[in-house]
Design a protein around this motif. Sequence first.
Motif, PDB file in Angstrom:
ATOM      1  N   TRP A   1       0.814  -1.220   0.000  1.00  0.00           N
ATOM      2  CA  TRP A   1       0.000   0.000   0.000  1.00  0.00           C
ATOM      3  C   TRP A   1       0.843   1.264   0.000  1.00  0.00           C
ATOM      4  O   TRP A   1       0.533   2.226  -0.680  1.00  0.00           O
ATOM      5  CB  TRP A   1      -0.942  -0.001   1.219  1.00  0.00           C
ATOM      6  N   TRP A   2       1.897   1.285   0.835  1.00  0.00           N
ATOM      7  CA  TRP A   2       2.806   2.430   0.932  1.00  0.00           C
ATOM      8  C   TRP A   2       2.046   3.734   1.151  1.00  0.00           C
ATOM      9  O   TRP A   2       2.142   4.682   0.387  1.00  0.00           O
ATOM     10  CB  TRP A   2       3.716   2.521  -0.294  1.00  0.00           C
ATOM     11  N   ASP A   3       1.304   3.756   2.237  1.00  0.00           N
ATOM     12  CA  ASP A   3       0.556   4.950   2.624  1.00  0.00           C
ATOM     13  C   ASP A   3       1.113   5.443   3.960  1.00  0.00           C
ATOM     14  O   ASP A   3       0.755   4.951   5.024  1.00  0.00           O
ATOM     15  CB  ASP A   3      -0.939   4.627   2.740  1.00  0.00           C
ATOM     16  N   ALA A   4       2.015   6.424   3.891  1.00  0.00           N
ATOM     17  CA  ALA A   4       2.694   6.907   5.090  1.00  0.00           C
ATOM     18  C   ALA A   4       1.760   7.650   6.030  1.00  0.00           C
ATOM     19  O   ALA A   4       2.037   7.769   7.228  1.00  0.00           O
ATOM     20  CB  ALA A   4       3.862   7.822   4.692  1.00  0.00           C
ATOM     21  N   GLU A   5       0.649   8.159   5.523  1.00  0.00           N
ATOM     22  CA  GLU A   5      -0.256   8.966   6.339  1.00  0.00           C
ATOM     23  C   GLU A   5      -1.385   8.154   6.959  1.00  0.00           C
ATOM     24  O   GLU A   5      -2.116   8.669   7.824  1.00  0.00           O
ATOM     25  CB  GLU A   5      -0.847  10.100   5.488  1.00  0.00           C
ATOM     26  N   ALA A   6      -1.575   6.913   6.535  1.00  0.00           N
ATOM     27  CA  ALA A   6      -2.624   6.078   7.124  1.00  0.00           C
ATOM     28  C   ALA A   6      -2.333   5.848   8.612  1.00  0.00           C
ATOM     29  O   ALA A   6      -1.174   5.790   9.028  1.00  0.00           O
ATOM     30  CB  ALA A   6      -2.708   4.746   6.400  1.00  0.00           C
ATOM     31  N   ARG A   7      -3.392   5.717   9.398  1.00  0.00           N
ATOM     32  CA  ARG A   7      -3.236   5.442  10.820  1.00  0.00           C
ATOM     33  C   ARG A   7      -4.161   4.294  11.224  1.00  0.00           C
ATOM     34  O   ARG A   7      -5.154   4.015  10.559  1.00  0.00           O
ATOM     35  CB  ARG A   7      -3.539   6.698  11.647  1.00  0.00           C
ATOM     36  N   GLY A   8      -3.835   3.648  12.331  1.00  0.00           N
ATOM     37  CA  GLY A   8      -4.509   2.434  12.720  1.00  0.00           C
ATOM     38  C   GLY A   8      -5.991   2.608  13.007  1.00  0.00           C
ATOM     39  O   GLY A   8      -6.453   3.695  13.377  1.00  0.00           O
ATOM     40  N   ALA A   9      -6.738   1.517  12.827  1.00  0.00           N
ATOM     41  CA  ALA A   9      -8.187   1.566  13.056  1.00  0.00           C
ATOM     42  C   ALA A   9      -8.689   0.175  13.425  1.00  0.00           C
ATOM     43  O   ALA A   9      -8.153  -0.838  12.966  1.00  0.00           O
ATOM     44  CB  ALA A   9      -8.910   2.070  11.814  1.00  0.00           C
ATOM     45  N   LEU A  10      -9.726   0.156  14.273  1.00  0.00           N
ATOM     46  CA  LEU A  10     -10.433  -1.070  14.633  1.00  0.00           C
ATOM     47  C   LEU A  10     -11.834  -1.000  14.046  1.00  0.00           C
ATOM     48  O   LEU A  10     -12.546  -0.009  14.240  1.00  0.00           O
ATOM     49  CB  LEU A  10     -10.539  -1.212  16.150  1.00  0.00           C
ATOM     50  N   TYR A  11     -12.231  -2.055  13.341  1.00  0.00           N
ATOM     51  CA  TYR A  11     -13.554  -2.105  12.724  1.00  0.00           C
ATOM     52  C   TYR A  11     -14.344  -3.276  13.296  1.00  0.00           C
ATOM     53  O   TYR A  11     -13.776  -4.283  13.711  1.00  0.00           O
ATOM     54  CB  TYR A  11     -13.431  -2.260  11.207  1.00  0.00           C
ATOM     55  N   GLY A  12     -15.665  -3.130  13.281  1.00  0.00           N
ATOM     56  CA  GLY A  12     -16.548  -4.216  13.687  1.00  0.00           C
ATOM     57  C   GLY A  12     -16.778  -4.318  15.173  1.00  0.00           C
ATOM     58  O   GLY A  12     -17.228  -5.362  15.662  1.00  0.00           O
ATOM     59  N   LEU A  13     -16.511  -3.251  15.930  1.00  0.00           N
ATOM     60  CA  LEU A  13     -16.713  -3.294  17.375  1.00  0.00           C
ATOM     61  C   LEU A  13     -18.208  -3.308  17.720  1.00  0.00           C
ATOM     62  O   LEU A  13     -19.006  -2.610  17.098  1.00  0.00           O
ATOM     63  CB  LEU A  13     -16.061  -2.073  18.034  1.00  0.00           C
ATOM     64  N   THR A  14     -18.555  -4.104  18.715  1.00  0.00           N
ATOM     65  CA  THR A  14     -19.922  -4.144  19.245  1.00  0.00           C
ATOM     66  C   THR A  14     -19.847  -4.067  20.767  1.00  0.00           C
ATOM     67  O   THR A  14     -18.758  -4.090  21.358  1.00  0.00           O
ATOM     68  CB  THR A  14     -20.643  -5.441  18.843  1.00  0.00           C
ATOM     69  N   ARG A  15     -21.017  -4.014  21.405  1.00  0.00           N
ATOM     70  CA  ARG A  15     -21.030  -4.018  22.865  1.00  0.00           C
ATOM     71  C   ARG A  15     -20.462  -5.319  23.429  1.00  0.00           C
ATOM     72  O   ARG A  15     -20.005  -5.376  24.571  1.00  0.00           O
ATOM     73  CB  ARG A  15     -22.474  -3.820  23.375  1.00  0.00           C
ATOM     74  N   GLY A  16     -20.507  -6.361  22.627  1.00  0.00           N
ATOM     75  CA  GLY A  16     -19.993  -7.644  23.083  1.00  0.00           C
ATOM     76  C   GLY A  16     -18.511  -7.842  22.849  1.00  0.00           C
ATOM     77  O   GLY A  16     -17.950  -8.865  23.240  1.00  0.00           O
ATOM     78  N   THR A  17     -17.851  -6.869  22.226  1.00  0.00           N
ATOM     79  CA  THR A  17     -16.420  -6.997  21.944  1.00  0.00           C
ATOM     80  C   THR A  17     -15.620  -6.855  23.232  1.00  0.00           C
ATOM     81  O   THR A  17     -15.811  -5.901  23.996  1.00  0.00           O
ATOM     82  CB  THR A  17     -15.966  -5.925  20.939  1.00  0.00           C
ATOM     83  N   GLY A  18     -14.736  -7.815  23.463  1.00  0.00           N
ATOM     84  CA  GLY A  18     -13.863  -7.774  24.641  1.00  0.00           C
ATOM     85  C   GLY A  18     -12.415  -7.952  24.243  1.00  0.00           C
ATOM     86  O   GLY A  18     -12.068  -7.944  23.062  1.00  0.00           O
ATOM     87  N   ARG A  19     -11.590  -8.164  25.241  1.00  0.00           N
ATOM     88  CA  ARG A  19     -10.159  -8.250  24.948  1.00  0.00           C
ATOM     89  C   ARG A  19      -9.817  -9.491  24.132  1.00  0.00           C
ATOM     90  O   ARG A  19      -8.844  -9.483  23.379  1.00  0.00           O
ATOM     91  CB  ARG A  19      -9.347  -8.196  26.235  1.00  0.00           C
ATOM     92  N   ALA A  20     -10.612 -10.551  24.228  1.00  0.00           N
ATOM     93  CA  ALA A  20     -10.327 -11.742  23.428  1.00  0.00           C
ATOM     94  C   ALA A  20     -10.474 -11.445  21.943  1.00  0.00           C
ATOM     95  O   ALA A  20      -9.633 -11.847  21.123  1.00  0.00           O
ATOM     96  CB  ALA A  20     -11.256 -12.886  23.832  1.00  0.00           C
ATOM     97  N   GLU A  21     -11.516 -10.733  21.568  1.00  0.00           N
ATOM     98  CA  GLU A  21     -11.749 -10.413  20.155  1.00  0.00           C
ATOM     99  C   GLU A  21     -10.697  -9.440  19.634  1.00  0.00           C
ATOM    100  O   GLU A  21     -10.239  -9.540  18.493  1.00  0.00           O
ATOM    101  CB  GLU A  21     -13.148  -9.828  19.962  1.00  0.00           C
ATOM    102  N   ILE A  22     -10.285  -8.503  20.478  1.00  0.00           N
ATOM    103  CA  ILE A  22      -9.258  -7.546  20.060  1.00  0.00           C
ATOM    104  C   ILE A  22      -7.902  -8.242  19.936  1.00  0.00           C
ATOM    105  O   ILE A  22      -7.133  -7.976  19.011  1.00  0.00           O
ATOM    106  CB  ILE A  22      -9.198  -6.359  21.044  1.00  0.00           C
ATOM    107  N   ALA A  23      -7.607  -9.165  20.854  1.00  0.00           N
ATOM    108  CA  ALA A  23      -6.354  -9.933  20.763  1.00  0.00           C
ATOM    109  C   ALA A  23      -6.333 -10.774  19.498  1.00  0.00           C
ATOM    110  O   ALA A  23      -5.313 -10.847  18.796  1.00  0.00           O
ATOM    111  CB  ALA A  23      -6.188 -10.818  21.990  1.00  0.00           C
ATOM    112  N   ARG A  24      -7.469 -11.426  19.183  1.00  0.00           N
ATOM    113  CA  ARG A  24      -7.536 -12.199  17.945  1.00  0.00           C
ATOM    114  C   ARG A  24      -7.324 -11.294  16.733  1.00  0.00           C
ATOM    115  O   ARG A  24      -6.596 -11.659  15.789  1.00  0.00           O
ATOM    116  CB  ARG A  24      -8.889 -12.902  17.824  1.00  0.00           C
TER     117      ARG A  24
END
Length: 495
Positions: A341-364
């Motif tokens: 991709w070589w996009d120096a300006e892109a920054r991190g993002a998390l998608y698909g978060l719900t109220r049920g999202t916990g540390r297990a889903e984020i670790a995966r």
Amino acid sequence: MPSIREPPPPARSASAPGCAPGPSRSANSRRSSPPPAWVEHDPEAIWASVLSTAREAREAGGPVAAIGITNQRETTILWDRDTGRPLHNAIVWQDRRTAPLCEALIAEGWADRIAERTGLLIDPYFSGTKIAWLLDHLGAREAAEAGRVLFGTVDSFVIWRLTGGRVHATDATNAARTMLWDIRRGEWDAEICARLGIPLAMLPEVRDCAGDFGETDLLGGRIPIRGVAGDQQAATMGQACFRPGMMKATYGTGCFALLVTGAEMVRSRNRLLSTVAWRLGGKTAYALEGAIFVAGAAVQWLRDGLGLIASAAETQALAEAADPAQDVVLVPAFTGLGAPWWDAEARGALYGLTRGTGRAEIARAALESVAFQTRDLWAAMRRDWAAAAAPRTAAPEDAAAGVLRVDGGMSASDWTMQRLADLLGVPVDRPVVRETTALGAAWLAGHAAGVAPGPEGFAETWALDRRFEPAMEETERARRLALWDEAVGRTLTRR
């Protein structure tokens, strides 16, 4: 040249949070608030670590035939020729401060010329713009033109120190990562150097990976230095990927994948890098390379940034316990997105978060992001390799060309390696010896010293620890890859 004295006690690393020096500060000074996306190390701390580790190894082992060196490739150091002292902290490969200069080069029409000659895309990742930044901000260009300031990647700096200032040299793999080295002609490119204001007098001599890099008397007796290679090329050789079509991926802070193309340089059509795989006996072998900036660093972020885990070892159990119905996707563009991709300006993002999202889903999601990014590299490399007109010595039925060999810290995670095989759709081979970077450097030194076999003989010593076969259903694989592609598309700043 003056002899090298014992180094001072190592200073606190400039890569630690809150202690990067400012542009006009000395290498030992600190700032309380480093600018975003700056990453620096203290060269004296690097040297002290190298010297103490080498002495420990020397005391613990028997006779030493030769020394091999491997290093972070693009990390840039300037030092005084007379004193051997660094002018500034080392600017690390991850550092993004030269993005404006890279944009200016692209706007001026340098992209095609630099890609054709160096095999690289214009990006802050490489050493060339880092050197230019240092010369500008230290006011050191006149001294560099007079030959009083020297440049080197970490290997070159260590060689200088080990030899007491008698040898200013690097190898072809490290030179190929500067954005200043013509990898076809095998020489520094005067035109690119002139545009960046980099005097040729400050650049090291470029030698074969297995060759004469002088001797050191700092480890007891006179010991020759006979092997040098950048970390990813050393790992490629340590994985015995000597045949065209073979591919390895090394998982550390980032991930770096190389596909060996042999005697001919393959120009990528998919925004990958063409680079030197090794140079032995004056003959150069090339590779396609893709760089992922964040691999193990995503796990470090879970631990140090979010406090979700106490140790990296927890992530596998969390990933296994994650709710399969949740499609959480992490795009870890903390310092931009690398290949393809070589996009120096892109920054991190998390998608698909719900109220049920916990540390297990984020670790995966963190572990899975490594597999997703590797899939992008694998697909791009295989497209380039299939389209290449260069003659191939690897036959289509060569099984090793359809396998990914893995190493580095994250390769110890069975869950991550299985998910990697599932998303690639090909076998993933983990060797018995996972420290393949050190192994490759040791082999180079031993080969040059006459105590280790040539490439074919060394390849026979490679041993498999475990093969991970794809087990995911094709429909599920396609669904997950589509989620990733959509997430990346949303994250990119360059469409």
